[in-house]
Design a protein around this motif. Structure first.
Motif, PDB file in Angstrom:
ATOM      1  N   LEU A 103      52.231  41.966  44.670  1.00 12.99           N
ATOM      2  CA  LEU A 103      52.426  42.442  43.298  1.00 12.99           C
ATOM      3  C   LEU A 103      51.158  43.167  42.868  1.00 12.99           C
ATOM      4  CD1 LEU A 103      54.196  42.439  40.727  1.00 12.99           C
ATOM      5  CD2 LEU A 103      53.171  40.226  40.143  1.00 12.99           C
ATOM      6  N   SER A 104      51.164  44.475  42.989  1.00 14.87           N
ATOM      7  CA  SER A 104      50.000  45.272  42.611  1.00 14.87           C
ATOM      8  C   SER A 104      49.996  45.505  41.105  1.00 14.87           C
ATOM      9  CB  SER A 104      50.011  46.619  43.334  1.00 14.87           C
ATOM     10  OG  SER A 104      48.987  47.456  42.829  1.00 14.87           O
ATOM     11  N   LEU A 105      48.866  45.168  40.480  1.00 12.75           N
ATOM     12  CA  LEU A 105      48.742  45.313  39.035  1.00 12.75           C
ATOM     13  C   LEU A 105      47.810  46.461  38.666  1.00 12.75           C
ATOM     14  CD1 LEU A 105      48.563  41.494  38.525  1.00 12.75           C
ATOM     15  CD2 LEU A 105      50.416  42.949  37.693  1.00 12.75           C
ATOM     16  N   ALA A 106      47.683  47.419  39.580  1.00 11.06           N
ATOM     17  CA  ALA A 106      46.749  48.530  39.403  1.00 11.06           C
ATOM     18  C   ALA A 106      47.080  49.396  38.187  1.00 11.06           C
ATOM     19  CB  ALA A 106      46.729  49.387  40.664  1.00 11.06           C
ATOM     20  N   LYS A 107      48.333  49.436  37.786  1.00 13.90           N
ATOM     21  CA  LYS A 107      48.723  50.299  36.674  1.00 13.90           C
ATOM     22  C   LYS A 107      48.475  49.667  35.305  1.00 13.90           C
ATOM     23  CE  LYS A 107      52.100  52.871  39.411  1.00 13.90           C
ATOM     24  NZ  LYS A 107      53.497  53.341  39.539  1.00 13.90           N
ATOM     25  N   PHE A 108      48.014  48.421  35.289  1.00  8.91           N
ATOM     26  CA  PHE A 108      47.686  47.766  34.023  1.00  8.91           C
ATOM     27  C   PHE A 108      46.206  48.005  33.735  1.00  8.91           C
ATOM     28  CE2 PHE A 108      51.644  45.925  35.110  1.00  8.91           C
ATOM     29  CZ  PHE A 108      52.213  45.435  33.951  1.00  8.91           C
ATOM     30  N   ASN A 109      45.890  49.244  33.400  1.00  9.70           N
ATOM     31  CA  ASN A 109      44.481  49.662  33.332  1.00  9.70           C
ATOM     32  C   ASN A 109      44.054  50.164  31.959  1.00  9.70           C
ATOM     33  OD1 ASN A 109      45.918  52.028  33.266  1.00  9.70           O
ATOM     34  ND2 ASN A 109      45.091  52.866  35.163  1.00  9.70           N
ATOM     35  N   LYS A 110      44.622  49.599  30.919  1.00  9.90           N
ATOM     36  CA  LYS A 110      44.296  50.053  29.565  1.00  9.90           C
ATOM     37  C   LYS A 110      43.400  49.049  28.834  1.00  9.90           C
ATOM     38  CE  LYS A 110      48.538  52.722  28.794  1.00  9.90           C
ATOM     39  NZ  LYS A 110      49.103  52.482  30.148  1.00  9.90           N
ATOM     40  N   ILE A 111      42.409  49.574  28.139  1.00 13.19           N
ATOM     41  CA  ILE A 111      41.623  48.767  27.202  1.00 13.19           C
ATOM     42  C   ILE A 111      42.371  48.797  25.880  1.00 13.19           C
ATOM     43  CG2 ILE A 111      39.443  48.582  25.956  1.00 13.19           C
ATOM     44  CD1 ILE A 111      38.073  49.827  28.377  1.00 13.19           C
ATOM     45  N   LEU A 112      42.932  47.677  25.481  1.00  9.16           N
ATOM     46  CA  LEU A 112      43.845  47.630  24.338  1.00  9.16           C
ATOM     47  C   LEU A 112      43.124  47.579  22.996  1.00  9.16           C
ATOM     48  CD1 LEU A 112      46.402  45.092  25.852  1.00  9.16           C
ATOM     49  CD2 LEU A 112      46.536  47.599  25.841  1.00  9.16           C
ATOM     50  N   LYS A 113      41.953  46.904  22.964  1.00  7.21           N
ATOM     51  CA  LYS A 113      41.261  46.772  21.678  1.00  7.21           C
ATOM     52  C   LYS A 113      39.816  46.332  21.904  1.00  7.21           C
ATOM     53  CE  LYS A 113      41.520  44.215  17.282  1.00  7.21           C
ATOM     54  NZ  LYS A 113      42.232  43.134  16.541  1.00  7.21           N
ATOM     55  N   ILE A 114      38.902  46.936  21.173  1.00  7.13           N
ATOM     56  CA  ILE A 114      37.521  46.463  21.139  1.00  7.13           C
ATOM     57  C   ILE A 114      37.196  46.134  19.697  1.00  7.13           C
ATOM     58  CG2 ILE A 114      35.099  47.067  21.452  1.00  7.13           C
ATOM     59  CD1 ILE A 114      35.858  48.739  23.815  1.00  7.13           C
ATOM     60  N   ASP A 115      36.800  44.891  19.454  1.00  6.24           N
ATOM     61  CA  ASP A 115      36.532  44.412  18.102  1.00  6.24           C
ATOM     62  C   ASP A 115      35.028  44.171  17.962  1.00  6.24           C
ATOM     63  OD1 ASP A 115      36.231  42.962  15.730  1.00  6.24           O
ATOM     64  OD2 ASP A 115      38.202  42.027  15.940  1.00  6.24           O
ATOM     65  N   LYS A 116      34.361  45.038  17.210  1.00  6.83           N
ATOM     66  CA  LYS A 116      32.916  44.914  17.055  1.00  6.83           C
ATOM     67  C   LYS A 116      32.526  43.665  16.280  1.00  6.83           C
ATOM     68  CE  LYS A 116      28.797  47.379  15.445  1.00  6.83           C
ATOM     69  NZ  LYS A 116      28.259  48.623  14.842  1.00  6.83           N
ATOM     70  N   ARG A 117      33.334  43.317  15.283  1.00  4.17           N
ATOM     71  CA  ARG A 117      32.983  42.178  14.431  1.00  4.17           C
ATOM     72  C   ARG A 117      33.058  40.856  15.197  1.00  4.17           C
ATOM     73  NH1 ARG A 117      36.036  42.340   8.814  1.00  4.17           N
ATOM     74  NH2 ARG A 117      34.538  40.653   8.447  1.00  4.17           N
ATOM     75  N   SER A 118      34.075  40.708  16.036  1.00  2.08           N
ATOM     76  CA  SER A 118      34.206  39.467  16.811  1.00  2.08           C
ATOM     77  C   SER A 118      33.524  39.569  18.176  1.00  2.08           C
ATOM     78  CB  SER A 118      35.681  39.126  17.015  1.00  2.08           C
ATOM     79  OG  SER A 118      36.313  40.088  17.852  1.00  2.08           O
ATOM     80  N   ARG A 119      33.045  40.777  18.501  1.00  2.00           N
ATOM     81  CA  ARG A 119      32.413  41.046  19.797  1.00  2.00           C
ATOM     82  C   ARG A 119      33.326  40.626  20.956  1.00  2.00           C
ATOM     83  NH1 ARG A 119      26.208  38.880  18.750  1.00  2.00           N
ATOM     84  NH2 ARG A 119      25.609  40.448  17.200  1.00  2.00           N
ATOM     85  N   THR A 120      34.536  41.158  20.919  1.00  3.46           N
ATOM     86  CA  THR A 120      35.503  40.881  21.978  1.00  3.46           C
ATOM     87  C   THR A 120      36.203  42.175  22.385  1.00  3.46           C
ATOM     88  OG1 THR A 120      37.291  40.398  20.411  1.00  3.46           O
ATOM     89  CG2 THR A 120      35.944  38.533  21.180  1.00  3.46           C
ATOM     90  N   ALA A 121      36.786  42.138  23.568  1.00  2.21           N
ATOM     91  CA  ALA A 121      37.611  43.245  24.033  1.00  2.21           C
ATOM     92  C   ALA A 121      38.884  42.665  24.628  1.00  2.21           C
ATOM     93  CB  ALA A 121      36.869  44.075  25.081  1.00  2.21           C
TER      94      ALA A 121
END
Length: 498
Positions: A103-121
């Motif tokens: 099961l190749s997951l190579a196509k799941f390559n998107k950065i969905l959200k970067i939250d500066k306030r919570s310092r998470t991605a």
């Protein structure tokens, strides 16, 4: 009955392949389903190229609904599933099953959200490790774990192996930098581990899933922590004329209450290999060099560099150089970051081992490995995450010579078992995969392995997710034990019996 890797009868394989392709075709477009040998061969191994196996079928889903559908089909047909990211793993964790679906997951390559306030991605599993830091850079943030393969390896693979990197001493492994993992069970049901908060109710299953090598669930999304980019980072390059002095220096730095951002060691053969490749300015006369990095505010860095320099000098460093610019710091690190490709230039093949030992035994293991080079008649170049005792000996050999491969495997097993004898473990960050199954028999008892199988069974009753890896069966350990007792039959009578 669940198919096994030994069931490779051509007619059985062809029949099962047709059945699986027909069932998956209902959910995947033709271009997302590979089953001709010329299409599946590129998936036959991960970074550990010594072990290969063509998969029955390769599925390349593009949506979570398709991932769920693939898993549901495979579960209903009792077909094994091996999840795959970028294929940069070094223990055979992504090696396919002969009668299973990769099961190749190579196509799941998107950065969905970067939250500066919570310092998470929030990122999909196929996002490259380095891409997270690149995307967060405009906000003054970055993702701390930095495996040497970070330009290519994916966050999903990092979660599977609990990867670290040269800065893991101060900033931790993947586990310490992940808040939440989402994905699917083998039945195709959505699952979620951890939370956006600092803690979550119930058992800490996030700690179970991170490092589980794809045996418990298929990861599709990960929420990672981001940290502020330090104002300044400087690196010390210290030379030593004796292996033991360099190992003792590592222990002395930690004993002084200093936690460097990075603390790495390279022996003389590795130093020569990387210097010829990247011209980092390494001291080729040194028996070993240490790279010690400090980061933080300019005042913090100045103070810590001074303290570390004093400790290293007292420990017997023959030469100390401190980076005076960011360009020079990156040059110092360029050799360490390119240790693996540099080794590929001086040998047809190499097997990168991965074990851990107490820091105080660094010199002991290096001297033991030097003795093993003579026993197994193979060269070995060493690079260590010295600060946390994580070893990466690279055994150099030619895979086209079956006898060299055999000696390489014996050499690797000896390193792992010696690490256990010194109070360490058989893996630090590369995982067990197929490479270290026998060595797991040395480290863990039958009762401990049974407990691990119990966890596996709780998540995957049929044993379809990445089967035959990580946890050795009782039968395998019994057979390995017999070999240890009677002395394995090896070609060279002068080599030590295992």
């Amino acid at each position: 009955m669940t198919a096994t890797a030994d069931s490779t009868d051509p007619q059985q394989r062809a029949t099962l392949q047709a059945k699986v392709v027909r069932a998956l075709s209902v959910h995947l477009p033709a271009h997302a389903l590979l089953y001709q040998s010329e299409d599946t061969t590129p998936y036959e191994c991960d970074g550990l190229t010594a072990y290969r196996q063509r998969p029955l079928v390769v599925a390349l889903p593009e949506t979570e609904a398709q991932v769920a559908a693939v898993l549901k089909v495979c579960h209903s047909l009792d077909v094994p599933v091996v999840a795959r990211g970028a294929g940069t793993g070094l223990s055979g964790g992504a090696m396919p099953h002969a009668l299973g679906v990769t099961l190749s997951l190579a196509k799941f390559n998107k950065i969905l959200k970067i939250d500066k306030r919570s310092r998470t991605a929030l990122v999909q599993c196929g996002v490259r490790n380095l891409a997270i830091s690149e995307a967060a850079a405009p906000l003054g943030l970055y993702y701390a774990p930095d495996p040497s393969s970070q330009i290519a390896c994916t966050i999903g693979g990092n979660v599977a192996e609990n990867s670290g990197g040269v800065h893991c001493l101060k900033y931790g492994l993947t586990l310490h930098n992940v808040l939440k993992v989402k994905g699917f069970s083998i039945e195709g049901e959505p699952v979620e581990f951890g939370a956006d908060a600092l803690d979550s109710a119930g058992y800490d299953l996030l700690s179970v899933v991170v490092g589980s090598e794809g045996m418990l669930a298929v990861t599709t999304e990960v929420t990672v922590k981001l940290v502020p980019k330090p104002q300044l980072a400087r690196c010390i390059m210290a030379s030593f004329d004796d292996i033991r002095k360099s190992g003792d220096a590592v222990a002395a730095v930690i004993a002084a209450g200093i936690i460097p951002a990075g603390l790495e060691m390279m022996d003389k053969p590795m130093t020569a290999a990387v210097e010829d490749y990247v011209h980092a300015g390494y001291d080729l006369s040194a028996e070993a060099i240490l790279l010690c990095e400090s980061d933080g505010t300019p005042e913090e860095v100045e103070e810590e560099i001074g303290r570390m320099s004093a400790v290293l000098t007292a420990a017997g460093a023959t030469k100390i150089a401190v980076s005076q610019s960011e360009a020079e710091r990156l040059r110092f690190w360029s050799g360490r970051k390119n240790a693996f490709p540099a080794s590929g230039r001086i040998s047809p093949d190499y097997m990168c081992m991965d074990s851990t030992i107490p820091r105080k035994r660094l010199a002991d293991i290096l001297l033991a490995i030097a003795g093993m080079e003579k026993k197994y008649q193979l060269r070995c170049a060493n690079v260590f995450h010295a600060g946390d005792g994580n070893l990466h000996p690279l055994i150099l050999f030619d895979a086209n010579d079956p006898d060299q491969l055999h000696r390489c495997e014996l050499f690797g097993a000896d390193i792992l078992e010696t690490s256990v004898a010194m109070g360490g473990t058989v893996t630090g960050e590369h995982g067990v995969g197929v490479e270290k199954l026998n060595s797991m028999c040395v480290q863990f008892s039958a009762e401990e392995n049974a407990q691990m199988f119990g966890i596996k069974h709780a998540f995957d009753t049929k044993g379809l997710l990445n089967p035959g890896k990580v946890i050795p069966t009782l039968h395998r350990c019994a057979e390995y034990g017999k070999m240890l007792v009677r002395g394995g039959q090896i070609k060279h009578p002068d080599l030590p019996r295992f």
